[in-house]
Motif scaffolding. Structure first.
Motif, mmCIF file in Angstrom:
data_model
loop_
_atom_site.group_PDB
_atom_site.id
_atom_site.type_symbol
_atom_site.label_atom_id
_atom_site.label_comp_id
_atom_site.label_asym_id
_atom_site.label_seq_id
_atom_site.Cartn_x
_atom_site.Cartn_y
_atom_site.Cartn_z
ATOM 1 N N LEU A 24 0.714 -1.094 -0.018
ATOM 2 C CA LEU A 24 -0.293 -0.129 -0.149
ATOM 3 C C LEU A 24 0.792 1.377 0.144
ATOM 4 O O LEU A 24 1.821 1.329 0.686
ATOM 5 C CB LEU A 24 -0.780 -0.074 1.047
ATOM 6 C CG LEU A 24 -1.735 1.196 1.383
ATOM 7 C CD1 LEU A 24 -2.963 1.331 0.104
ATOM 8 C CD2 LEU A 24 -2.555 1.188 2.790
ATOM 9 N N ILE A 177 -6.650 -6.812 -1.175
ATOM 10 C CA ILE A 177 -6.717 -5.426 -1.674
ATOM 11 C C ILE A 177 -8.102 -5.014 -1.445
ATOM 12 O O ILE A 177 -8.642 -3.667 -0.933
ATOM 13 C CB ILE A 177 -6.067 -5.129 -3.067
ATOM 14 C CG1 ILE A 177 -4.669 -5.372 -2.866
ATOM 15 C CG2 ILE A 177 -6.367 -3.619 -3.487
ATOM 16 C CD1 ILE A 177 -4.018 -5.223 -4.521
ATOM 17 N N PHE A 226 -2.117 0.155 -4.368
ATOM 18 C CA PHE A 226 -1.013 -0.717 -4.278
ATOM 19 C C PHE A 226 -0.096 -0.580 -5.327
ATOM 20 O O PHE A 226 -0.609 -0.608 -6.391
ATOM 21 C CB PHE A 226 -1.619 -2.190 -3.965
ATOM 22 C CG PHE A 226 -2.045 -2.366 -2.532
ATOM 23 C CD1 PHE A 226 -1.360 -3.315 -1.319
ATOM 24 C CD2 PHE A 226 -3.422 -1.994 -2.106
ATOM 25 C CE1 PHE A 226 -1.822 -3.337 -0.394
ATOM 26 C CE2 PHE A 226 -3.892 -2.052 -0.927
ATOM 27 C CZ PHE A 226 -3.248 -2.753 -0.015
#
Length: 557
Positions: A24, A177, A226
């Motif tokens: 991240l 995610i 990300f």
């Protein structure tokens, strides 16, 4: 103070040349709603940021690492574990990642060994182009014959890198995610008057009201970005629905999420019954809805689709889309938004348990090359047969969605569907709890030996019992609308030079005859002219000629 190193390795890493590790790097928050839609900020997850908040993160991870107390198979609701339960409910964090810091977790994702094929608009990244196209497509009601006449330029079919949706670990990472997009920062009351968020939009709110709560409790759309270890691939995780629906995480944006859910996935503004509060004014009478009104609502600046466009533009302002791969993912509402974003810009999208978004795709008139097959869309919808939202059966008077105030009436998806048949294979019952992202990760994807096969959805139609009308359908004449890529022809009585006249004739020949418009049939003594253009010549605003010379140069662009 040094930030502790936490073991965040995936349980089954794969050391292949096609694998990359993602972490991240940024969180974007785009305000929505009538008051906040111009607010847009970015939070950078830098080593300095992690060090600054190390104390809160350490406590956060320690709580996540504690086992949940059970007695006779049930969770013990003791006071000392209330915060733990709140955090688990808030994050919807999968068991496979318990004890790992959501802000430092490393996720392996494999790109497919076979490149994907895509055909997309050449000018998709030109400022204002997509907005101008969508506005014009709305005016002509998405008529493909009309849109083809403005000579939109499409890139030739090109090969792009895509995620390997047949790889279990890749699906788990993409789903993580999507889950990460729900994660809220553990608030530190001592730092309440300070904020790490950076303004990236045009609107700057009252700084006296900005603190660490911003981005977590403010109304809006959130995207967690990300980045691969080689900085060549970006994955944007779009936050889904909060609160209300089980598995939606915390409820900081719940009310606004519900408005967008009910606008995107209902037949007509969530008009389910006379006691329901609709989310727009397009309902006319029994099973009759104003199509033009619906399309206009979806394009409004304070709604999630426009927020997603801005989010993507802000990401591409720091990561050149011509130099890096950009993929999008999301869960539920976030997955549907990711799919719409993928279709708009021609980028790969993987959605988890998303409601049917084909209806919204058509209402937005998203760009599509003539005759493009679904395998060139690079959109995958991962779901399970026990999720009523994904399957499109979470409706009706007795459904949980209805009771919670959600009008989830769509079942049709674009692209591919990758469906885990947990009803047939495991005997699961259809239940809204199976919509949760951590259930998808822990109890479905990781429990199957292979990933679900992906296939094209059979012909599908939503809202077949509704009648969608347009109030200019009864006009007799077919007016001409200006080509947004070229200047509007000047009237014959214009005092322009012969050079301008010749340009007008050239422009006139490329004017488009389209569907009927009331406004265009109203006679006027003063012709319309282009009042505002983009730098590449697309007219953004047409208005009446006031007889002044201002802007004449623009008309000859």
């Amino acid at each position: 103070m040094t930030f502790p190193i936490i073991n965040n390795h995936h349980p089954n890493p794969f050391p292949t040349k096609d694998s990359q590790t993602f972490t991240l790097k940024h969180i974007y928050h785009h305000g929505t709603g009538a008051k906040n839609y111009k607010t847009h900020k970015r939070l950078d997850i830098t080593p300095q940021y992690l060090t600054k908040h190390a104390h809160q993160f350490n406590e956060f991870v320690n709580v996540l690492s504690q086992p949940r107390p059970h007695h006779n198979g049930k969770v013990v609701p003791s006071q000392e574990f209330l915060n733990l339960d709140e955090i688990y409910q808030q994050l919807d964090w999968p068991k496979v990642h318990h004890g790992k810091n959501p802000y430092t977790i490393e996720l392996p994702i494999r790109k497919s060994s076979k490149l994907g094929t895509v055909q997309r608009l050449t000018e998709r990244h030109t400022p204002n182009f997509i907005d101008s196209y969508l506005s014009y497509a709305h005016e002509v009601k998405g008529n493909p014959q009309v849109l083809n006449r403005i000579n939109l330029e499409w890139d030739d079919k090109v090969k792009i890198e895509i995620p390997d949706v047949n790889d279990k670990d890749t699906l788990v990472s993409l789903a993580t995610i999507s889950s990460n997009a729900y994660v809220k920062f553990p608030l530190d009351q001592d730092e309440k008057d300070k904020s790490d968020w950076i303004d990236v939009g045009d609107y700057i709110p009252d700084e006296g009201n900005v603190d660490l709560n911003f981005g977590w409790e403010d109304v809006g759309l959130r995207g967690h970005v990300f980045v691969s270890n080689d900085n060549k691939t970006i994955v944007i995780g779009v936050k889904g629905t909060s609160g209300g629906v089980p598995g939606g995480g915390s409820d900081e944006t719940g009310n606004n999420d519900k408005i967008n859910d009910n606008l995107l996935f209902s037949c007509c503004c969530a008009r389910v019954g006379y006691m329901w509060t609709t989310v727009c004014d397009c309902y006319e009478k029994t099973y009759t809805c104003n199509q033009d009104c619906l399309e206009k609502e979806l394009l409004k600046e304070d709604k999630y689709y426009q927020a997603a466009l801005d989010l993507y533009r802000n990401v591409t302002s720091i990561y050149d889309p011509n130099e890096v791969n950009i993929w999008v993912t999301g869960h539920s509402l976030g997955g549907a938004i990711a799919s719409l974003l993928g279709r708009t810009y021609g980028i790969p999208a993987v959605a988890f348990e998303a409601p049917g978004e084909m209806l919204a795709t058509k209402r937005l008139h998203l760009p599509q090359p003539p005759g493009i097959p679904k395998h060139l869309e690079n959109i995958w919808h991962v779901g399970n047969t026990a999720d009523p939202i994904y399957m499109g059966v979470c409706n009706g008077a007795s459904s949980t969605c209805n009771v919670a105030g959600y009008a989830m009436e769509t079942a049709c998806h674009t692209g591919y569907q990758c469906v885990y048949d947990v009803v047939g294979d495991k005997g699961w019952r259809v239940n809204l709890l199976n919509h949760r992202i951590h259930t998808v990760i822990d109890d479905i994807i990781l429990e199957y030996n292979d990933t679900a096969p992906c296939f094209e959805q059979p012909p599908c139609r939503d809202c077949f019992n509704w009648r969608f009308v347009s109030h200019d359908d009864d006009e007799d004449d077919e007016p001409e609308l200006p080509n947004p890529l070229r200047p509007k022809p000047k009237p014959k009585h214009s005092s322009s030079s012969s050079t301008s006249s010749s340009k007008s004739k050239s422009s006139s020949s490329s004017s488009i005859s389209t569907t009927k418009s009331k406004a265009a049939t109203v006679p006027t003594d003063k012709p319309e002219k282009c009042l505002e253009r983009t730098w590449y010549g697309w007219c953004l605003k047409w208005g009446e000629d006031d007889g002044s010379d201002d802007g004449d140069a623009n008309d000859d662009v």
